[in-house]
Every structure is written in C-alpha cells, then in structure tokens.
Design a protein around this motif. Structure first.
Motif, PDB file in Angstrom:
ATOM      1  N   GLY A  99     -29.494  22.581  84.724  1.00  0.00           N
ATOM      2  CA  GLY A  99     -28.098  21.967  84.039  1.00  0.00           C
ATOM      3  C   GLY A  99     -26.889  22.088  85.211  1.00  0.00           C
ATOM      4  N   ASN A 100     -25.894  22.011  84.701  1.00  0.00           N
ATOM      5  CA  ASN A 100     -24.692  22.238  85.645  1.00  0.00           C
ATOM      6  C   ASN A 100     -24.972  23.335  86.638  1.00  0.00           C
ATOM      7  OD1 ASN A 100     -23.098  19.991  84.905  1.00  0.00           O
ATOM      8  ND2 ASN A 100     -22.931  21.051  83.010  1.00  0.00           N
ATOM      9  N   LEU A 101     -25.022  24.600  85.756  1.00  0.00           N
ATOM     10  CA  LEU A 101     -25.417  25.916  86.626  1.00  0.00           C
ATOM     11  C   LEU A 101     -26.662  26.027  87.449  1.00  0.00           C
ATOM     12  CD1 LEU A 101     -23.910  28.731  87.057  1.00  0.00           C
ATOM     13  CD2 LEU A 101     -25.207  29.540  85.392  1.00  0.00           C
ATOM     14  N   GLY A 102     -27.397  25.558  87.073  1.00  0.00           N
ATOM     15  CA  GLY A 102     -28.842  25.637  87.700  1.00  0.00           C
ATOM     16  C   GLY A 102     -28.975  24.764  89.068  1.00  0.00           C
ATOM     17  N   LEU A 122     -36.752  24.874  87.381  1.00  0.00           N
ATOM     18  CA  LEU A 122     -37.756  24.182  86.324  1.00  0.00           C
ATOM     19  C   LEU A 122     -36.796  23.791  85.414  1.00  0.00           C
ATOM     20  CD1 LEU A 122     -40.185  27.307  86.520  1.00  0.00           C
ATOM     21  CD2 LEU A 122     -40.556  24.879  87.211  1.00  0.00           C
ATOM     22  N   ASP A 123     -37.191  22.654  84.462  1.00  0.00           N
ATOM     23  CA  ASP A 123     -36.315  22.434  83.119  1.00  0.00           C
ATOM     24  C   ASP A 123     -37.141  21.950  82.065  1.00  0.00           C
ATOM     25  OD1 ASP A 123     -32.861  21.947  82.946  1.00  0.00           O
ATOM     26  OD2 ASP A 123     -34.185  21.276  81.274  1.00  0.00           O
ATOM     27  N   VAL A 124     -36.848  22.019  80.830  1.00  0.00           N
ATOM     28  CA  VAL A 124     -37.753  21.542  79.783  1.00  0.00           C
ATOM     29  C   VAL A 124     -37.446  19.995  79.526  1.00  0.00           C
ATOM     30  CG1 VAL A 124     -35.995  22.107  77.737  1.00  0.00           C
ATOM     31  CG2 VAL A 124     -38.556  22.094  77.531  1.00  0.00           C
ATOM     32  N   ALA A 159     -31.142  29.968  83.797  1.00  0.00           N
ATOM     33  CA  ALA A 159     -29.692  29.293  83.722  1.00  0.00           C
ATOM     34  C   ALA A 159     -29.941  28.331  82.515  1.00  0.00           C
ATOM     35  CB  ALA A 159     -29.468  28.688  84.956  1.00  0.00           C
ATOM     36  N   THR A 160     -30.809  28.740  81.246  1.00  0.00           N
ATOM     37  CA  THR A 160     -30.847  27.607  80.294  1.00  0.00           C
ATOM     38  C   THR A 160     -29.676  27.819  79.409  1.00  0.00           C
ATOM     39  OG1 THR A 160     -32.056  29.264  79.216  1.00  0.00           O
ATOM     40  CG2 THR A 160     -33.315  27.972  80.556  1.00  0.00           C
ATOM     41  N   SER A 161     -29.661  27.276  78.454  1.00  0.00           N
ATOM     42  CA  SER A 161     -28.822  27.386  77.310  1.00  0.00           C
ATOM     43  C   SER A 161     -29.093  28.551  76.810  1.00  0.00           C
ATOM     44  CB  SER A 161     -28.887  26.061  76.277  1.00  0.00           C
ATOM     45  OG  SER A 161     -30.221  26.246  75.764  1.00  0.00           O
TER      46      SER A 161
ATOM     47  N   ASN B 107     -17.118  22.507  82.990  1.00  0.00           N
ATOM     48  CA  ASN B 107     -17.831  21.787  82.122  1.00  0.00           C
ATOM     49  C   ASN B 107     -18.533  22.935  81.413  1.00  0.00           C
ATOM     50  OD1 ASN B 107     -18.296  18.842  82.727  1.00  0.00           O
ATOM     51  ND2 ASN B 107     -19.066  19.511  84.660  1.00  0.00           N
ATOM     52  N   TYR B 108     -18.294  24.146  81.521  1.00  0.00           N
ATOM     53  CA  TYR B 108     -18.709  25.245  80.869  1.00  0.00           C
ATOM     54  C   TYR B 108     -18.194  25.168  79.527  1.00  0.00           C
ATOM     55  CZ  TYR B 108     -20.362  29.808  79.503  1.00  0.00           C
ATOM     56  OH  TYR B 108     -20.711  31.165  78.762  1.00  0.00           O
ATOM     57  N   GLY B 109     -18.864  25.130  78.489  1.00  0.00           N
ATOM     58  CA  GLY B 109     -18.124  25.163  76.963  1.00  0.00           C
ATOM     59  C   GLY B 109     -17.773  26.428  76.606  1.00  0.00           C
TER      60      GLY B 109
HETATM   61  N1  LIG Z   1     -21.685  26.432  83.593  1.00  0.00           N
HETATM   62  C1  LIG Z   1     -21.207  27.389  83.928  1.00  0.00           C
HETATM   63  O1  LIG Z   1     -20.425  27.825  84.505  1.00  0.00           O
HETATM   64  C2  LIG Z   1     -21.792  28.585  83.277  1.00  0.00           C
HETATM   65  C3  LIG Z   1     -20.978  29.940  83.542  1.00  0.00           C
HETATM   66  C4  LIG Z   1     -21.633  31.064  82.687  1.00  0.00           C
HETATM   67  C5  LIG Z   1     -22.597  30.958  82.188  1.00  0.00           C
HETATM   68  N2  LIG Z   1     -23.205  30.056  81.978  1.00  0.00           N
HETATM   69  C6  LIG Z   1     -24.340  29.937  80.934  1.00  0.00           C
HETATM   70  O2  LIG Z   1     -25.417  29.416  81.813  1.00  0.00           O
HETATM   71  C7  LIG Z   1     -26.225  28.539  81.108  1.00  0.00           C
HETATM   72  C8  LIG Z   1     -26.231  27.213  81.802  1.00  0.00           C
HETATM   73  O3  LIG Z   1     -25.195  26.694  81.802  1.00  0.00           O
HETATM   74  P1  LIG Z   1     -24.994  25.174  82.200  1.00  0.00           P
HETATM   75  O4  LIG Z   1     -23.761  24.856  82.177  1.00  0.00           O
HETATM   76  O5  LIG Z   1     -26.027  24.763  83.293  1.00  0.00           O
HETATM   77  O6  LIG Z   1     -25.667  24.304  80.849  1.00  0.00           O
HETATM   78  P2  LIG Z   1     -26.479  22.947  80.761  1.00  0.00           P
HETATM   79  O7  LIG Z   1     -26.531  22.481  79.328  1.00  0.00           O
HETATM   80  O8  LIG Z   1     -25.957  22.030  81.796  1.00  0.00           O
HETATM   81  O9  LIG Z   1     -27.718  23.185  81.317  1.00  0.00           O
HETATM   82  C9  LIG Z   1     -28.807  24.033  80.429  1.00  0.00           C
HETATM   83  C10 LIG Z   1     -30.151  23.404  80.986  1.00  0.00           C
HETATM   84  O10 LIG Z   1     -31.198  24.197  80.645  1.00  0.00           O
HETATM   85  C11 LIG Z   1     -32.314  23.396  80.075  1.00  0.00           C
HETATM   86  N3  LIG Z   1     -33.032  24.164  79.097  1.00  0.00           N
HETATM   87  C12 LIG Z   1     -32.725  24.623  77.687  1.00  0.00           C
HETATM   88  N4  LIG Z   1     -33.344  25.585  77.533  1.00  0.00           N
HETATM   89  C13 LIG Z   1     -34.380  25.304  78.233  1.00  0.00           C
HETATM   90  C14 LIG Z   1     -35.810  25.955  78.146  1.00  0.00           C
HETATM   91  N5  LIG Z   1     -36.441  26.491  76.949  1.00  0.00           N
HETATM   92  N6  LIG Z   1     -36.703  26.078  79.450  1.00  0.00           N
HETATM   93  C15 LIG Z   1     -36.122  25.289  80.425  1.00  0.00           C
HETATM   94  N7  LIG Z   1     -34.859  24.719  80.329  1.00  0.00           N
HETATM   95  C16 LIG Z   1     -34.357  24.704  79.227  1.00  0.00           C
HETATM   96  C17 LIG Z   1     -31.733  22.433  79.546  1.00  0.00           C
HETATM   97  O11 LIG Z   1     -32.497  21.256  79.505  1.00  0.00           O
HETATM   98  C18 LIG Z   1     -30.486  22.088  80.473  1.00  0.00           C
HETATM   99  O12 LIG Z   1     -30.852  21.257  81.384  1.00  0.00           O
HETATM  100  C19 LIG Z   1     -25.630  28.630  79.697  1.00  0.00           C
HETATM  101  O13 LIG Z   1     -26.413  29.539  79.011  1.00  0.00           O
HETATM  102  C20 LIG Z   1     -24.300  28.819  79.806  1.00  0.00           C
HETATM  103  O14 LIG Z   1     -23.973  29.570  78.872  1.00  0.00           O
HETATM  104  C21 LIG Z   1     -22.881  28.679  82.468  1.00  0.00           C
END
Ligand SMILES: NC(=O)c1ccc[n+]([C@@H]2O[C@H](COP(=O)([O-])OP(=O)(O)OC[C@H]3O[C@@H](n4cnc5c(N)ncnc54)[C@H](O)[C@@H]3O)[C@@H](O)[C@H]2O)c1
Ligand SMILES: NC(=O)c1ccc[n+]([C@@H]2O[C@H](COP(=O)([O-])OP(=O)(O)OC[C@H]3O[C@@H](n4cnc5c(N)ncnc54)[C@H](O)[C@@H]3O)[C@@H](O)[C@H]2O)c1
Lengths: 255, 255
Positions: A99-102, A122-124, A159-161, B107-109
């Motif tokens: 996702g965004n973070l990954g 990797l992603d699902v 870095a998944t949800s 973008n982080y919720g």
């Molecule tokens: N974006 C940020 O700045 C930020 C900062 C701190 C924490 N986080 C945390 O990091 C995580 C990711 O953030 P994001 O912004 O990239 O979210 P996102 O929704 O953009 O990305 C999450 C990705 O994980 C994948 N995913 C979900 N479950 C999965 C599984 N079981 N196996 C493989 N892939 C799976 C989804 O398909 C999605 O592509 C979240 O838990 C969020 O709370 C994000």
DNA sequence: CCCGCTTTGTGCGTGCGTTCACAAGGACAT
DNA sequence: ATGTCCTTGTGAACGCACGCACAAAGCGGG
C-alpha cells in the motif's frame, strides 16, 4: 581472563547501547565523508546527541578501540560497530503490504544502504500483484513461505492493514522468520525467541500531544483541561462480567 | 492532601508510562467495539502486551479509576486516558516533505482518527506544489511560518530528505512549534523546551539485525562473525588532529 | 628518557522502571 | 448485616541505565 584479545569482555551488550550504536555509526559515516580520520568521544557524542561518558561506556562494551590522548580511528570504529551489529553480512528483507507505506518503504534508499536487501514485496490484493515498485515486482502473499525459504529472508516487515497483521506475522514465524518489524497498529503475538519491533506513528503523535498539553497547561494554570461537562460516565455499574478471551485479535485501524 | 479529588496525586507521570498509555487506549477502543463494558487489569494487560502489575501502576498515576473486585469501566477509562494525553482537543499538524513518505503519511487514516488534523502539506519542490494529496493541496514551504501561525499548528512533522531536515526544524521552532516528529535520519538540534521524537526505520532494522546475528551466533559457536581478513585498518595513526565543528550539519541519506 | 597534556575506560553513586506480593476495598450472595 | 470472593492500588526489593569524576594510558616535545 580467558582470551588475551582486546574484544568484548562480555558478550552481553545492554539493549540501550545497541539502540544507540546505529546512531554512532551514522555520525561516523558523516565524518568519513568529510575526510575526518580521527574523532574524540566528545566530538562524536556531540554529533550523535548524547553524553560523552555514555558514548565511551557504550563503545567500551565492544572492546577497547580508542587511543588515549587521541580518540577513535573513524574507519576502524565503523568496522567494529558494523560487525557488532551484524552489518558486515547481507540481510534479506521481505515486505508484506504494498500500500502507501509499503511502496514508500520499497522506494526508500536508506533501506538498502547498509546491508539490507529487499528480497520481496508481497500483497494479497490481486490488482497490485505484478505491479513494479522500485525495481521489484509485487508478488502474491500466497508466496510468502516459499519466498522466505528460497531467498533466505531473515527479517520480515509488516506494512499491511491492522486486520491482516497478526496473520502475516504468524506466517512469517512459521516460515522461520525470527525478526519482525511491524508498522500496523496492533500488538503482535509471537512465540519466545522471535523479536518484534514496532513503529507506530500514532503513538509518537500522542506522546508529543501529551507534552504539548503540559507546556500549555503550565501557562494556563492547573486543571485547565478538566472539562466543564462531568466525565462522560460516572462509572456506573450495570451488567455482569463478560469474559474476554481473544482480546488481542480484534484491533482496528490506527487509533 | 490538598484536593479531595480522586485524580492525579502527582502531576509527574513517568515517561515510560506516557509511552504506554496510547497502547492501552488502542486496546480499550478494541474492547468498546466489541461491546465489552468492563475490563480487569489482567485482561487489558494481555491485550496491550504488558505485565498486569505494570498496567495497574501506570493507571494509578492518573488516579484511582478502577473498582476493586470488578475492574475498569472501559468508556470511563478511555475518557480519562484521552484527557491525560490531551486527545480531547484538536491538534493541527503540518507535514513538510511531500515525497514518498510524506504522501503516505498524508494518506494515513490513523493520523486523523484521534484528534490529529493535517493542517498542511508542504514541499520545496515546485513541481509538487499545487498537487492534491489526500484532499490536501501541497503548498510551498516558503509558506511554513505563515501556515503555522494562521492555522495554529502545534506539531510539525519532518519528512524531507536528510539534507533539509535541520533547516525545516529551525523554521518550525522559530515559528513557535515546540513538538516535532522527525523521519529524516538526522540528529536534530533544538533549543530547550522543544520536544523532538524520531522515527528511524534504519535504526530499527539494525537493532533487529543485531539480535538476529546473536541468535545465529549461538547456533554456530562464538567468534563466527570475526572476518578471516584482518580488520581493515590496524588503527595506524598518520595525520594530526582535525578540528570538527559542524559535525551535525553533514549527514547523508539513511545509513 | 622523562614530563606534561589529552583523552580513554571505568568504579561508583543515584534515580528510574519493573516486578512481586499483599493488604485494603468493594460487590454480591446469603 | 455479614461473610466470601475477587481485583485494585501500592510498598518494597531489585536491576538497569545514566552521568560524574578520576586514574590509567598513550603521545609528543624537550
Ligand atoms: N501510511 C502511513 O503513513 C502509515 C503510518 C503508520 C502506520 N501505518 C500503518 O501501516 C499499515 C499500512 O499502511 P498503508 O497506508 O500502506 O495502508 P494501505 O491500505 O495503503 O495498504 C495496506 C496494503 O496491505 C495489503 N494487505 C492487507 N492485508 C494483507 C494480508 N493479509 N496480506 C498481504 N497484504 C495485505 C492491502 O492489500 C494493501 O495493499 C497500516 O496498518 C497502517 O495503519 C501507515
Ligand atoms: N520512504 C521511506 O520509507 C522512509 C523511511 C524512513 C525514513 N525515511 C526518510 O524520510 C525522508 C523522506 O523520505 P522520502 O522517501 O519521502 O524521500 P523523497 O525524496 O521521496 O521525498 C523528500 C521530499 O522532501 C522535499 N524536501 C527536501 N528538502 C526540503 C526542504 N528543505 N523543505 C521542504 N521540502 C523539502 C523534497 O522536495 C521531496 O519531495 C528521508 O529523509 C528519508 O530518509 C523515508
């Protein structure tokens, strides 16, 4: 007394010291870039933002690598710290969640710079699989175990949800990964012997907010943040006990 | 003895406790979502991944909000912790650096979920200014001071390259920001009274590598990571001392 | 060869954080 | 009203980490 070597008198390096070694290392790299051959504990401590006595004590845990009256040889110290941290070898890292973070992580240059190599992303989600990110192709997370074994992955990044984190963690563990870096806002459950470190933006912000509030409070007098409304629920007991078993399973997106 | 209230006997809450309160808060939110009205220290501690005695001592610093024989009222405890952390008010946050990380943050919720509001996203790069990210328009970082003052920004987030971090930090500080969250791999220099917290991916990985190496070492016997090559430089002294002044200025991309 | 200067390495006191273990307190049943 | 049971809140012991302050050690100059 057993070994004449000048190295580690004791293999047990305090955790607090380990956490600072990378900071010293970064400061040292900055020095080599500027062509500085030698540095005193005072100077290095200033660059790393710590007390010089603490720095010396930290380094003393690795061995006696300084020269009294002179300081530390920068190159040599870099080598010693790197070796102690295990950076003289290559570490294969797998990132789950594109996702965004990954994706930001995959694009992050500092990731690769010191012995860390991204072996897989990797992603699902089907729509993401096959996409190219930072020269890597996103693979389906079904492949997790296979990828971990084949590419000798020893560090897993989550870095998944939040919902998917524990599952991914379990799979990492069962595939033999014993070091995990978790970005999801969840407390991961792992067996003994597995190290988990978490990076939690939300927590950092809340800590800052706490101190910020303190500063403001000092200026406004005590009790300024006590709401005029009475606390939402004068804890009035109603129902009976409710057993809570799988508490750590259900955590939702970052609070 | 002065106030009959059951609240804070002492306004000084240990730093270690403050760092855990957000974790408890998250676990508590998970419980409300599941409709659990009351929780014991044992259950909550399990959910938060800590010792129950530690949890109780932590909570005792806020006041006496539990009921013996029963536990804690979830809603009420959420309110008390939130208030203590300052989450009952809104915090305006400004992010500087709209690169990979800055955009991911925007973008982080979970950012917005608990009283944190992104008031601005700034970058120095012209090509990024004006772009829309997560409903925000990227503004030029020239506007930093103006934005901070006008929108009452109290927390600054630095997501720029390492080179720009200190400058941005200085500008935040001179604009009156006293809480900074830094993602750049640099030791920031700030005056007394300004809180800086850092999130450093590279450091986390290195700490994991250290422990990973330890585990492997145990299996392979001691001294296994001592290179067969002699250490790169048997610290041989050559040149004279070189004064190091602005050491903390020159740090490059994440080592 | 010796002396004085600089800087390391560390012994020691102090304070903070963690954990154990238990007395005090409250709810509920009888 | 009283007893029993459960859980909180905390006193006390312990261990780790920090920082001061200094003796030991190397270097260079005379
Ligand atoms: N974006 C940020 O700045 C930020 C900062 C701190 C924490 N986080 C945390 O990091 C995580 C990711 O953030 P994001 O912004 O990239 O979210 P996102 O929704 O953009 O990305 C999450 C990705 O994980 C994948 N995913 C979900 N479950 C999965 C599984 N079981 N196996 C493989 N892939 C799976 C989804 O398909 C999605 O592509 C979240 O838990 C969020 O709370 C994000
Ligand atoms: N991407 C990651 O996963 C990640 C992880 C950890 C740390 N970091 C660190 O976070 C920082 C940002 O990472 P990134 O991947 O987003 O880098 P990036 O190069 O994609 O983005 C950096 C952005 O900062 C802007 N910038 C630079 N100097 C500035 C200044 N003085 N004022 C305003 N804006 C300025 C640049 O224009 C650029 O848009 C870097 O320091 C990086 O080391 C990144």
């Amino acid at each position: 007394m057993t070994r004449p070597s000048s190295r580690p008198r004791d293999r047990g390096i305090p955790e607090a010291t380990v956490a600072r070694l990378p900071v010293y290392l970064r400061a040292l790299h900055g020095l080599t870039d500027r062509g500085v051959p030698t540095v005193s504990s005072e100077e290095l401590a200033a660059a790393a933002g710590v007390n010089s006595a603490k720095l010396r004590k930290d380094l003393s845990h690795l061995g006696s690598y300084g020269t009294r009256g002179v300081g530390y040889d920068v190159e040599y110290l870099i080598y010693q710290i790197s070796r102690e941290l295990g950076l003289t070898q290559d570490w294969a890292v797998a990132i789950v969640g594109a996702g965004n973070l990954g994706r930001a992580l995959a694009n992050y240059g500092g990731f690769v710079s010191r012995g860390f190599r991204i072996a897989a992303l990797l992603d699902v989600q089907e729509s993401l699989v096959g996409a190219e990110v930072a020269g890597l192709r996103v693979e389906h997370s079904d492949q997790l175990e296979a990828v971990v074994r084949q590419r000798r992955v020893s560090i897993g990044v989550i870095a998944t949800s939040a919902a998917g984190a524990q599952t991914v963690c379990d799979r990492f563990v069962s595939a033999g990964v014993t070091s995990i870096l978790n970005f999801a806002p969840v407390v991961l459950n792992v067996p003994e012997g597995v190290d988990v470190r978490k990076v939690d933006l939300s927590i950092e912000l809340q800590i800052l907010a706490f101190h910020e509030q303190r500063k403001a409070a000092g200026a406004l007098g005590p009790d300024w943040n006590v709401s005029v409304e009475p606390p939402p629920a004068p804890p009035e007991r109603v129902g009976g006990r409710i057993p809570v078993d799988a508490v750590d399973a259900a955590e939702e997106e970052g609070r």
